[in-house]
Every structure is written in structure tokens, then in C-alpha cells.
Write a protein that holds these residues in place. Structure first.
Motif, PDB file in Angstrom:
ATOM      1  N   UNK A  83     -84.818 -41.115  -3.815  1.00  0.00           N
ATOM      2  CA  UNK A  83     -84.036 -41.434  -2.618  1.00  0.00           C
ATOM      3  C   UNK A  83     -83.764 -40.185  -1.783  1.00  0.00           C
ATOM      4  N   UNK A  84     -83.370 -39.098  -2.435  1.00  0.00           N
ATOM      5  CA  UNK A  84     -83.122 -37.857  -1.691  1.00  0.00           C
ATOM      6  C   UNK A  84     -84.396 -37.339  -1.045  1.00  0.00           C
ATOM      7  N   UNK A  85     -85.523 -37.465  -1.745  1.00  0.00           N
ATOM      8  CA  UNK A  85     -86.797 -37.018  -1.186  1.00  0.00           C
ATOM      9  C   UNK A  85     -87.157 -37.835   0.052  1.00  0.00           C
ATOM     10  N   UNK A  86     -86.917 -39.155   0.001  1.00  0.00           N
ATOM     11  CA  UNK A  86     -87.229 -40.000   1.161  1.00  0.00           C
ATOM     12  C   UNK A  86     -86.311 -39.680   2.345  1.00  0.00           C
ATOM     13  N   UNK A  87     -85.093 -39.269   2.069  1.00  0.00           N
ATOM     14  CA  UNK A  87     -84.193 -38.875   3.160  1.00  0.00           C
ATOM     15  C   UNK A  87     -84.719 -37.629   3.857  1.00  0.00           C
ATOM     16  N   UNK A 146     -87.834 -36.692   3.978  1.00  0.00           N
ATOM     17  CA  UNK A 146     -89.031 -37.109   4.716  1.00  0.00           C
ATOM     18  C   UNK A 146     -88.639 -37.778   6.034  1.00  0.00           C
ATOM     19  N   UNK A 147     -87.624 -38.632   5.963  1.00  0.00           N
ATOM     20  CA  UNK A 147     -87.164 -39.297   7.188  1.00  0.00           C
ATOM     21  C   UNK A 147     -86.633 -38.284   8.187  1.00  0.00           C
ATOM     22  N   UNK A 148     -85.913 -37.289   7.695  1.00  0.00           N
ATOM     23  CA  UNK A 148     -85.387 -36.248   8.583  1.00  0.00           C
ATOM     24  C   UNK A 148     -86.521 -35.472   9.243  1.00  0.00           C
ATOM     25  N   UNK A 149     -87.533 -35.144   8.461  1.00  0.00           N
ATOM     26  CA  UNK A 149     -88.686 -34.430   9.021  1.00  0.00           C
ATOM     27  C   UNK A 149     -89.357 -35.255  10.108  1.00  0.00           C
ATOM     28  N   UNK A 150     -89.419 -36.579   9.887  1.00  0.00           N
ATOM     29  CA  UNK A 150     -90.034 -37.461  10.886  1.00  0.00           C
ATOM     30  C   UNK A 150     -89.232 -37.454  12.183  1.00  0.00           C
ATOM     31  N   UNK A 151     -87.903 -37.488  12.056  1.00  0.00           N
ATOM     32  CA  UNK A 151     -87.055 -37.484  13.252  1.00  0.00           C
ATOM     33  C   UNK A 151     -87.162 -36.149  13.973  1.00  0.00           C
ATOM     34  N   UNK A 152     -87.202 -35.069  13.212  1.00  0.00           N
ATOM     35  CA  UNK A 152     -87.288 -33.732  13.822  1.00  0.00           C
ATOM     36  C   UNK A 152     -88.668 -33.429  14.379  1.00  0.00           C
ATOM     37  N   UNK A 153     -89.666 -34.249  14.008  1.00  0.00           N
ATOM     38  CA  UNK A 153     -91.024 -34.012  14.490  1.00  0.00           C
ATOM     39  C   UNK A 153     -91.729 -32.900  13.743  1.00  0.00           C
ATOM     40  N   UNK A 154     -91.319 -32.663  12.497  1.00  0.00           N
ATOM     41  CA  UNK A 154     -91.958 -31.631  11.669  1.00  0.00           C
ATOM     42  C   UNK A 154     -93.131 -32.259  10.938  1.00  0.00           C
ATOM     43  N   UNK A 155     -94.337 -31.758  11.187  1.00  0.00           N
ATOM     44  CA  UNK A 155     -95.551 -32.325  10.583  1.00  0.00           C
ATOM     45  C   UNK A 155     -95.712 -31.792   9.157  1.00  0.00           C
ATOM     46  N   UNK A 156     -95.929 -32.671   8.174  1.00  0.00           N
ATOM     47  CA  UNK A 156     -96.068 -32.203   6.791  1.00  0.00           C
ATOM     48  C   UNK A 156     -97.400 -31.484   6.571  1.00  0.00           C
ATOM     49  N   UNK A 157     -97.483 -30.734   5.467  1.00  0.00           N
ATOM     50  CA  UNK A 157     -98.732 -30.087   5.069  1.00  0.00           C
ATOM     51  C   UNK A 157     -99.077 -30.473   3.641  1.00  0.00           C
ATOM     52  N   UNK A 158    -100.099 -29.804   3.048  1.00  0.00           N
ATOM     53  CA  UNK A 158    -100.525 -30.142   1.691  1.00  0.00           C
ATOM     54  C   UNK A 158     -99.396 -29.964   0.675  1.00  0.00           C
ATOM     55  N   UNK A 169     -96.099 -42.553   4.589  1.00  0.00           N
ATOM     56  CA  UNK A 169     -94.658 -42.645   4.374  1.00  0.00           C
ATOM     57  C   UNK A 169     -93.905 -42.145   5.594  1.00  0.00           C
ATOM     58  N   UNK A 170     -94.437 -41.090   6.189  1.00  0.00           N
ATOM     59  CA  UNK A 170     -93.810 -40.653   7.442  1.00  0.00           C
ATOM     60  C   UNK A 170     -93.904 -41.760   8.503  1.00  0.00           C
ATOM     61  N   UNK A 171     -94.948 -42.589   8.352  1.00  0.00           N
ATOM     62  CA  UNK A 171     -95.157 -43.679   9.294  1.00  0.00           C
ATOM     63  C   UNK A 171     -94.016 -44.687   9.202  1.00  0.00           C
ATOM     64  N   UNK A 172     -93.461 -44.846   7.995  1.00  0.00           N
ATOM     65  CA  UNK A 172     -92.394 -45.813   7.767  1.00  0.00           C
ATOM     66  C   UNK A 172     -91.028 -45.158   7.714  1.00  0.00           C
ATOM     67  N   UNK A 173     -90.978 -43.916   8.051  1.00  0.00           N
ATOM     68  CA  UNK A 173     -89.694 -43.201   7.930  1.00  0.00           C
ATOM     69  C   UNK A 173     -88.664 -43.790   8.873  1.00  0.00           C
ATOM     70  N   UNK A 174     -87.462 -43.930   8.369  1.00  0.00           N
ATOM     71  CA  UNK A 174     -86.385 -44.452   9.206  1.00  0.00           C
ATOM     72  C   UNK A 174     -86.004 -43.431  10.258  1.00  0.00           C
ATOM     73  N   UNK A 175     -85.592 -43.924  11.388  1.00  0.00           N
ATOM     74  CA  UNK A 175     -85.274 -43.012  12.475  1.00  0.00           C
ATOM     75  C   UNK A 175     -83.843 -42.522  12.447  1.00  0.00           C
ATOM     76  N   UNK A 176     -83.078 -43.064  11.533  1.00  0.00           N
ATOM     77  CA  UNK A 176     -81.675 -42.610  11.444  1.00  0.00           C
ATOM     78  C   UNK A 176     -81.538 -41.572  10.360  1.00  0.00           C
ATOM     79  N   UNK A 177     -80.557 -40.681  10.571  1.00  0.00           N
ATOM     80  CA  UNK A 177     -80.282 -39.615   9.631  1.00  0.00           C
ATOM     81  C   UNK A 177     -79.241 -40.084   8.630  1.00  0.00           C
TER      82      UNK A 177
END
Length: 933
Positions: A232-236, A238-250, A1-9
Motif C-alpha cells: 500500500x505504501x509503495x502504491x502511494x 507510485x501515485x505521487x510520482x504520477x501526479x508529480x509527473x516523475x517518469x520511472x526508470x529501471x 501501474x502508473x497508468x492506473x495511479x490515483x490522482x489524489x495524494x
């Protein structure tokens, strides 16, 4: 999902307005107001009206106020410092930077709401006036204080103020504190809005130091998944984390899996699982726990079973991956849906997949049944067990163990024992520790039959370690005065090589039988003991002698003496310690029974073995000086007595010549150890008043008090108030608690309990009669504080209770009456493990400073003018052994009925003529008694 995360905030949502709830919460925090919040109407007022009201200060006045502010901070005069600061800010003047920050830091550190409000108002004022005057550390100090005070609204208001005025404090200095206060106050949704604004600033302003870290991103994700339950809020986030470069954990994947399971998004769950593999996460513990939580909340019970069994297959049945919280959620979900049969089926299927080498407490069955127990559903747990049996499933040991522990804790011992039998019939075997726990619970509940059944099952199961349960049963039966059960139990196990039976075990039974007056049972136990080749020792014989003397069976004592005489004459004592205690007991019993030839044998044997004991000379004196107490004797025995009298007298005289004088012959002292001894007490027989000599004696420098329940040490005597304090060596104190014996006080004794005693019963059974509501025997008022104090002591572990245990097993006993004759505290009847008595509170808050002991009031009306005259002239008040009449014992050995005037001050003890005179009188009286008979 992070792979498909949108790059816009997501679109920027500025903090230009706050909700009515936020304003109301903040306003309630600021009451009474430090400054009033401006309404829309107030904010529209012309600026010049405000300026017209603004006072101006001269430079000298500004300097004076700043100096006052600085001095007030140095002297910690908070109110004066605040007054100076307000005077400056009212005129739109801000103190210099160090002084401003010192004030805010000082106000924040005081940890009270009023000064926290002042600090908040000060920071907001400075930020809006000139934020460059604030140190970052000052803001974080204030936020930390708000976190400690759990005041979320002003914390959020402060962050919004910072953002609005473009005062950007690095996120790492305040982010985690804001998450913490949000969790404590249940304000994660409000935090989510702050998170979004902070991320926008970090990206738009290109401020890396404003980027949230992984923990904060997970908090935002948790809010979206668990509180908002919004995909929808959860995906936002996730997208923000992708833009910020924050790597998810378990944990990140866990929150999303919970949300997707709750919403029934199976495709997204599959995508999430694949993405976990790409990120290199092999441990799916959090993932599966979260999935189950989501399925349970949505009521999808079939999906729960599928996920549990799938996790076991993937782990090859070796890894226990579910938390206690998850097990509780599973139990609640199944029971709320009325799916008990499905829950039983789940355990059966899980057992098929679990490895045979898996530890019991790591199985699915153990976790589910333990969750039932933790939720207070022990009966439901047993119902699940019955359902498993009804489905002909294989019931593993892990299913039984939690139920057994619950029954043991609740003292449902009969049900626990039946369950143990079922376990044995199913081919499973408990370990020694579990058996020991169940046996102890049965003995505590006085369910002796269950304890015996469990112990037999231990033996049949070939458990090697039987010592713990054996000692528990023997000790419990001894405390509950059940010697017949002790004898039957010992006879059953005596030949088991795993149990080390020793002589003291038989002695305990014999002593208990003798104490209960069941002498035939004591004899039978003694014969059984010797038949099995257990050698009796001195304690065995002492118990038998005391029992025979109490029942006036002196011939039986003679038989015992003949047996011991044969053993010690042949030099084969075999464990018998023929000491002064045994000599005293035989002499007293044989003289009372009239077996004077045996008396002389004991005397000769004691001389031969060099046993010099003062007490046996008193036994001689009992016969020589009190012949009137003897019952009529046969002629032949009477003649023997006449011939033996000179020998007995010679022996007693020899004892006196060797320095072992009878008590009335000058051995009275005015101290015993460190305790002063005055009338009516004495240090030996014949000293003090005869009524008190039966209860208080000096033994080897220790003043002792005797009752029917034991011998206690006299701690102190207060003669002006006529009180003594005695200490029971087995009584519990704060520093040491142990199983106690009983305590009694003969009603006819010259002692009574003082009103200062507070008796406390410890470790009582729930079925104890003291808890009978119709009797009202426990003090439930101030007594509860006493119980709480005692149970806070570390020593409470000595009676098997944890420190600060619930006080439901404790009773401050209001009455020592009505349980048997006289004053009596019978612990076995009251079903309590121990007792203590507090006669003075040194510090009511600290049990270690309480004074433990039993305070007794003695009758002081025996002090006569004759005794006073005796003491005035250097003598000690005592009594004659012959008729218990008053005697004044002088220091030169003279015994008079008046005083010691004119007599010397040496302790000579020269009483030979008086003994001879009394001997002659005794012989003469015996002769006339014989003629009359």
C-alpha cells in the motif's frame, strides 16, 4: 501501474508532533544543551513570564555586540562570536542578515559537533524569528555538514522546522543530501515521512521547485518495498510520482518487482513487466535481479530457478545479466534450504541454454561457484561440482575455474592438480595463464611434484606459451637448492621446441651441484650438456673449478685446463670468455695441485692474450714465498720445480716491472673508493691485519666483505665504535623487493652482529618453521608495526604481494642462531622469499627513510703499539705473506718490522732483492724437505 495511479495524494500528515524516538535522538545530539527542548508544561507557561525575564538592550549596546560579532568572525574567534550572538538573541534581537548568515556558515564549516549544535540552534532560532533573514545557501551548508557528520536526527528536525514555519528551500538544494544521510544512518523510514510532506506542499502550494526528483522518489520507493515491505505504501509513492509527473526508470520497476516477488503477487509482476514494455525499457537486468532477490527472501527456490532459466532464454544465452550480489543471494537461499542438488541442477540446465561462445567468467556456473568462494565456502563449491558429476551433467569450464583459483590462493596445490587432471579427462582445456598461476602456487608451497605434473599436462595439452611456468619451476628449484630435480626436469623438456633451453640453465644446475659438493652429479650434468651440443662458457668452468678446489680434486682442474687450452689454441672459444677471473681460478687451483707446467701454460696463454691481472702474481707469490705449505713431492716433480722456480720468479718480477706489484710491495692505500681504510682493514692482501684480510678486500674501488653466502659491499665504517655496515645487493628494501639469497657469518670471524639489527623475513610460507608457536621466533609486538610499514611499500610487488598485503607472511626474526652453524639466515629452510635488515629508523612512520643494511661489530683489540708507531711515522700496518708477521709498509717501498722513520714519501715498490732472497730461502727449504722425506 502508473497508468492506473490515483490522482489524489494520500491524506496530509502534518509534523505537529514527533515520535518519542525522534525527540530522544535529537536531544542526545544536543547534549550538552545549546538550548533545552521545551516540554509540554513549559510551553504552556504564560508569555508574560518569559517577557518579564527578557533583558532589553540599548541601541548602543546592540551596535557594540554586532561590531564584536563581526570582528570575531574576521579573526576566527568562534567562542567570542557565539557569546555576542547569544547576548543579542537573548534579548530577541537578530543581527543583520549578512552577519547572521556568516556566523552560521562559519559554525557549519568547523566540522566539530559542538559548533554544529550552535549552527543548528542558530538556524532554528532565525527561522522561528524571521526566516527571511536566512540565505538558502546557508541552510544547505548546514545540511551538508550534518550529512558529513552523519547526524540524521537534527537534519530531519531542521526540515520539519522549515516546513512548520513555511520556509520553503528548493528541494533540489537539500533533497539528495537528506537521502544520503538517511541511508548512512538507516533512517529511510523517517525520510519517507519528509518525502510525503514535501510532495503535499509542492502540490497544494503549487510550488514546482519543491517537487522531488526521480532519485529521491526511488529512495522513497525503496523504503516502502525493501524496509517497510508494504504494498500500500509503495502504491502511494507510485501515485505521487504520477501526479508529480516523475517518469520511472529501471530501478523503480526493480524495487516493485522485488516487493511483488516477496509477497507472491504474480499477476502484479506480469502487469509490471507489460508496463516496462510500454515505457520502452528493453533491458531487464535490474528487473530479473530484483525478482530473484524477492523469491530468495521468501524461500521460493523453484521460482528462482524458473526466473534464471527464463532470463537466459530471453537473452538467447548470450547476455550475463546477474550481479555478484544476486549470485550470493542465490547461493545463500539454496544452501539455507538444503537444496544443493537443486543448485547443481540449475547450473546444468543453465549451461544447456548458454551460448558456446559465451566467455567463461560470464556464465551462470562461474557466478554461482564464485559466490561460494567469496562467501568462504570453497568446499561447498567442490561439493556442488561433485553433485553435478553425480547427475551426469555437463560440467563447463566456468564451474572449475573459481575453485582452482581458490585452491591456488589457499595453497591447496595437490587438490588443485587433481582437479586439473579431471578437467583434462573431461575434454576441457585451461589457458596458459591459469596453468602459470597454479605452477607458481605449487612452487611457493614447495609442492614440486604437483608443479611437474601441471607442467606435463601443459605440454600434453599443446599449450604454446610454456616459458613462464618453465622459468618459475627452474627458479624455485634453484632457490630451494634442489639441483637433482633441476637436472631431471631439464632433461625431460630439453627437446621440446616450445622451450628455449640455454647454457645458463645448465650452468645453474652445475653450480648448485658444485656448491653442494656433489661433484659426480656436476660432471654428469656437464657431460650431458656437451652431448646435447650446448657449449659451456666461462661460468660453467668457474663453477667446476671452484667445486674441484673445494674437494681438493686438482687433477680434474688440470683436465679442464687441457680442454680449454685446446679450444682457445684453435681460435674456437665458442662462448668462452677467457678473462682474468678464469685465469685466477686456474692459477690458484693448479698451483695448489702442484701442476706447475700447467701453471706456466696458463701464464703464457694469458700473456699471449694480453690478460694483465694483478691477482695471478699473488698466486706466483703463494708458491714462491710459502713453500713450507706444499705437501711432499716426487723427486722428478721436485727437480722440475727447481728449474721452474727461476721462471716463475721471472714472471712475477715481470709483472711487478709492468706496474702490477704484489700487495706487500707498496700497493696498500688508506682509502678504497670514498671509504677511509684504516687498521685492522687493508686495501689488498698483505695490508691491515691478516685475520681481517680474509674477509674485507678492496676490489676496483669498492670495499667488499666476504662470507660463505656471498660478497657484500661495505657501505660505511665507524672506527670510534668499531662497526661496519654491509649491504646485500639481493636484500629487499622499501623501494625494491626481490627474492634474496641467504646470509651467514662465520662464528670464528672477528665480526659479530650488533644489537641494532632488525632482521625481517618477507613472503614466508604459512608452513614456515618461524611460525611454529613452540619456537617463538617472531616478534609479535613492535614487529607487527615493522611488517606493516614494509608491506605498505610499493616495492612489495617485487616479491609477488600486493601493496598493503596482510602481514601474516612477514616475520621480524628474533634470532639468527640455531639454523646451521654460526650466525645463519637460511631462507630456503625458513621457506621465505626474501629478507631485509634495518639497522636504523630515520623516521619510524616512513619506511622510505629507514636505513637498510647489516651492522657488524669488529674486534678492535689487534691495534698494537708497533702499529701505532708505524702509522705515526707515515707508514701503513700490514703483514708478511711468509709468516703473517707484522710489517710496516712505508711509502718509499721499504718493508720493516718497526716503523718508517727516515724513509721517503714516494710509492716506489722496489722489492726485487727481497723477492730474490725469499726465493733462494724457499728453494733451500724445499731441498731439505725433499732430503728428509
Amino acid at each position: 501501474m502508473w497508468r492506473k495511479a490515483v490522482c489524489s495524494i494520500p491524506p496530509y500528515r502534518p509534523f505537529s508532533s514527533s515520535s518519542a524516538t525522534d525527540i530522544q535522538t535529537l536531544y542526545s545530539f544536543l547534549q550538552p544543551s545549546i538550548f533545552a527542548l521545551k516540554t509540554n508544561e513549559q510551553s504552556k507557561q504564560p508569555q508574560d513570564s518569559t517577557n518579564s525575564q527578557t533583558k532589553t538592550l540599548t541601541e548602543e549596546q546592540k551596535t557594540t555586540l554586532q561590531t564584536t560579532l563581526e570582528k570575531s568572525l574576521l579573526t576566527h574567534n568562534t567562542d567570542e562570536a557565539w557569546k555576542s550572538f547569544k547576548a543579542l538573541t537573548t534579548c530577541c534581537t537578530v543581527p543583520n542578515m549578512p552577519l547572521t548568515n556568516s556566523l552560521i556558515t562559519h559554525l557549519s564549516s568547523l566540522q566539530d559537533t559542538q559548533n554544529l549544535k550552535r549552527a543548528f540552534a542558530s538556524v532554528v532560532f532565525v527561522i522561528e524569528k524571521d526566516p527571511k533573514l536566512l540565505y538558502f545557501e546557508t541552510v544547505t551548508t548546514l545540511l551538508n555538514s550534518m550529512n558529513c557528520a552523519n547526524t540524521a536526527a537534527p537534519a530531519f528536525a531542521l526540515i520539519k522546522c522549515m516546513f512548520r514555519n513555511r520556509y520553503f528551500v528548493p528541494f533540489g538544494l537539500w533533497g539528495n543530501m537528506l537521502v544520503d544521510v538517511s541511508r548512512k544512518s538507516g533512517s529511510l523510514i523517517a525520510f519517507l515521512r519528509v518525502f510525503e510532506e514535501c510532495c503535499r506542499i509542492a502540490i497544494d502550494e503549487k510550488l514546482n521547485y519543491m517537487k522531488p526528483d526521480l532519485a529521491v522518489c526511488n529512495a522513497a520507493l525503496e523504503c516502502c518495498c525493501c524496509e517497510l515491505e508494504s504494498v500500500s505504501d509503495a502504491e502511494k509513492v507510485v501515485a505521487t510520482m504520477s501526479v508529480l509527473g516523475v517518469r520511472p526508470d529501471e530501478s523503480s520497476f526493480g524495487f516493485l518487482s522485488y516487493l511483488f516477488a516477496l509477497k507472491g503477487l504474480e499477476k502484479k509482476i506480469d502487469e509490471l513487466e507489460k508496463l516496462m514494455v510500454e515505457f520502452g525499457f528493453s533491458n531487464k537486468r535490474v528487473f530479473f535481479n530484483s525478482l530473484i532477490g524477492g523469491y530468495v527472501k521468501s524461500g521460493k527456490i523453484d521460482s528462482v530457478s524458473t526466473t534464471v532459466l527464463r532470463s537466459l532464454r530471453e537473452g538467447n544465452g548470450k547476455e550475463w545479466i546477474f550481479s555478484d550480489e544476486t549470485h550470493c543471494e542465490v547461493v545463500k537461499g539454496y544452501l539455507q534450504n538444503g537444496a544443493m542438488k537443486s543448485l547443481a541442477s540449475l547450473i546444468i540446465e543453465a549451461q544447456k541454454l548458454e551460448s558456446p561462445m559465451l566467455e567463461v567468467d560470464k556464465s551462470i556456473g562461474y557466478g554461482i561457484i564464485s559466490a561460494c568462494i567469496n562467501l568462504g565456502l570453497a568446499d561447498k563449491a567442490h561439493s556442488i561440482l561433485d553433485e553435478m558429476n553425480a547427475q551426469s551433467g555437463s560440467v563447463g569450464l566456468g564451474v572449475y575455474v573459481p575453485i582452482l583459483k581458490a585452491y591456488s590462493k589457499e595453497h591447496r596445490t595437490a587438490e588443485a592438480t587433481q582437479l586439473v587432471m579431471d578437467i583434462g579427462n573431461s575434454g576441457l582445456q585451461l589457458d596458459a595463464g591459469m596453468y602459470d598461476m597454479l605452477v607458481e602456487a605449487s612452487m611457493t608451497s614447495q609442492d614440486f611434484q604437483s608443479a611437474f605434473t601441471l607442467f606435463r599436462d601443459m605440454r600434453d595439452a599443446r599449450i604454446l606459451d610454456l616459458k613462464g611456468s618453465y622459468l618459475t619451476i627452474m627458479t624455485g628449484l634453484m632457490e630451494n637448492q634442489r639441483p637433482e630435480l633441476m637436472a631431471a626436469f631439464l632433461d625431460e623438456v630439453v627437446e621440446d621446441p616450445r622451450i628455449e633451453v640455454k647454457t645458463h640453465d645448465w650452468n645453474s644446475i652445475i653450480h648448485a651441484f658444485c656448491k653442494a659438493g656433489r661433484l659426480e652429479d656436476a660432471r654428469r650434468t656437464f657431460r650431458r650438456m656437451t652431448f646435447l651440443q650446448f657449449e659451456p662458457n666461462d661460468q660453467t668452468y668457474l663453477s667446476l673449478i671452484n667445486g674441484f678446489v673445494t674437494a681438493e680434486k686438482y687433477f680434474s682442474v688440470l683436465m679442464l685446463w687441457n680442454e680449454i687450452k685446446r679450444k682457445i689454441s684453435g681460435g674456437k672459444e665458442k662462448g668462452i670468455n677467457f678473462d682474468h677471473n678464469l685465469v685466477d681460478a686456474f692459477l690458484y687451483a693448479l698451483v695448489k695441485g702442484g701442476f706447475f707446467d700447467a701453471v706456466m701454460q696458463v701464464v703464457e696463454k694469458s700473456q699471449e692474450m694480453k690478460i694483465f691481472v694483478d691477482k695471478w702474481s699473488c698466486t706466483c707469490n703463494l708458491f714462491i714465498q710459502n713453500p713450507l705449505s706444499m705437501s711432499p713431492l716426487p723427486a722428478a716433480l721436485f727437480i722440475s720445480i727447481l728449474f721452474l722456480l727461476p721462471q716463475l720468479h721471472k714472471v712475477c718480477a715481470a709483472s711487478h716491472a709492468a706496474g702490477r706489484t704484489i700487495p706487500t710491495l707498496g700497493t696498500c692505500n688508506n682509502t678504497c673508493g670514498t671509504i677511509p681504510v684504516m687498521f685492522p682493514f687493508g686495501t689488498g692482501f698483505g695490508c691491515g691485519h691478516p685475520y681481517f684480510a680474509r674477509y674485507v678486500k678492496c676490489n676496483a674501488g669498492t670495499l667488499q666483505f666476504s662470507t660463505g653466502t656471498g660478497i657484500y659491499t661495505v657501505s660505511s665504517i665507524d672506527y670510534p665504535t668499531s662497526t661496519i655496515v654491509v649491504a646485500d645487493p639481493f636484500m629487499s628494501t622499501c623501494s625494491s623487493m626481490q627474492n634474496s639469497g641467504s646470509f651467514s657469518l662465520d662464528r670464528t670471524s672477528p665480526f659479530t652482529l650488533t644489537g641494532s639489527n632488525i632482521f625481517v623475513l618477507l613472503g614466508c610460507s604459512s608452513t614456515s618453521p618461524v611460525f611454529d608457536p613452540s619456537e617463538d621466533l617472531c616478534d609479535t609486538g613492535s614487529g607487527s608495526r615493522v611488517c606493516s610499514g614494509l608491506y605498505s611499500c610499493k616495492g612489495v610487488t617485487g616479491i609477488g604481494l600486493p601493496q598493503n598485503a596482510p602481514t601474516s607472511t612477514c616475520c621480524v626474526y628474533d634470532s639468527l642462531m640455531g639454523i646451521g652453524s654460526g650466525y645463519s639466515l637460511d631462507l630456503p629452510k625458513l621457506q621465505c622469499s626474501s629478507y631485509t635488515s634495518i639497522y636504523e629508523f630515520g623516521d619510524e612512520e616512513d619506511p622510505m627513510k629507514w636505513k637498510f643494511g647489516i651492522s657488524l661489530l669488529y674486534n678492535d683489540s689487534y691495534y698494537t703499539p708497533a702499529c701505532k708507531d708505524c702509522e705515526t711515522n707515515g707508514g701503513l700496518c700490514g703483514f708478511s705473506v711468509l709468516d703473517e708477521s707484522f710489517s710496516c709498509i712505508c711509502r718509499d717501498g721499504v718493508n720493516t718490522t718497526t716503523n718508517c722513520f727516515g724513509h721517503g714519501y714516494t710509492w716506489s715498490g722496489a722489492w726485487e732483492p727481497k723477492i730474490q732472497t725469499k726465493t733462494s730461502i724457499g728453494v733451500f727449504l724445499l731441498w731439505w724437505i725433499y732430503l728428509l722425506v
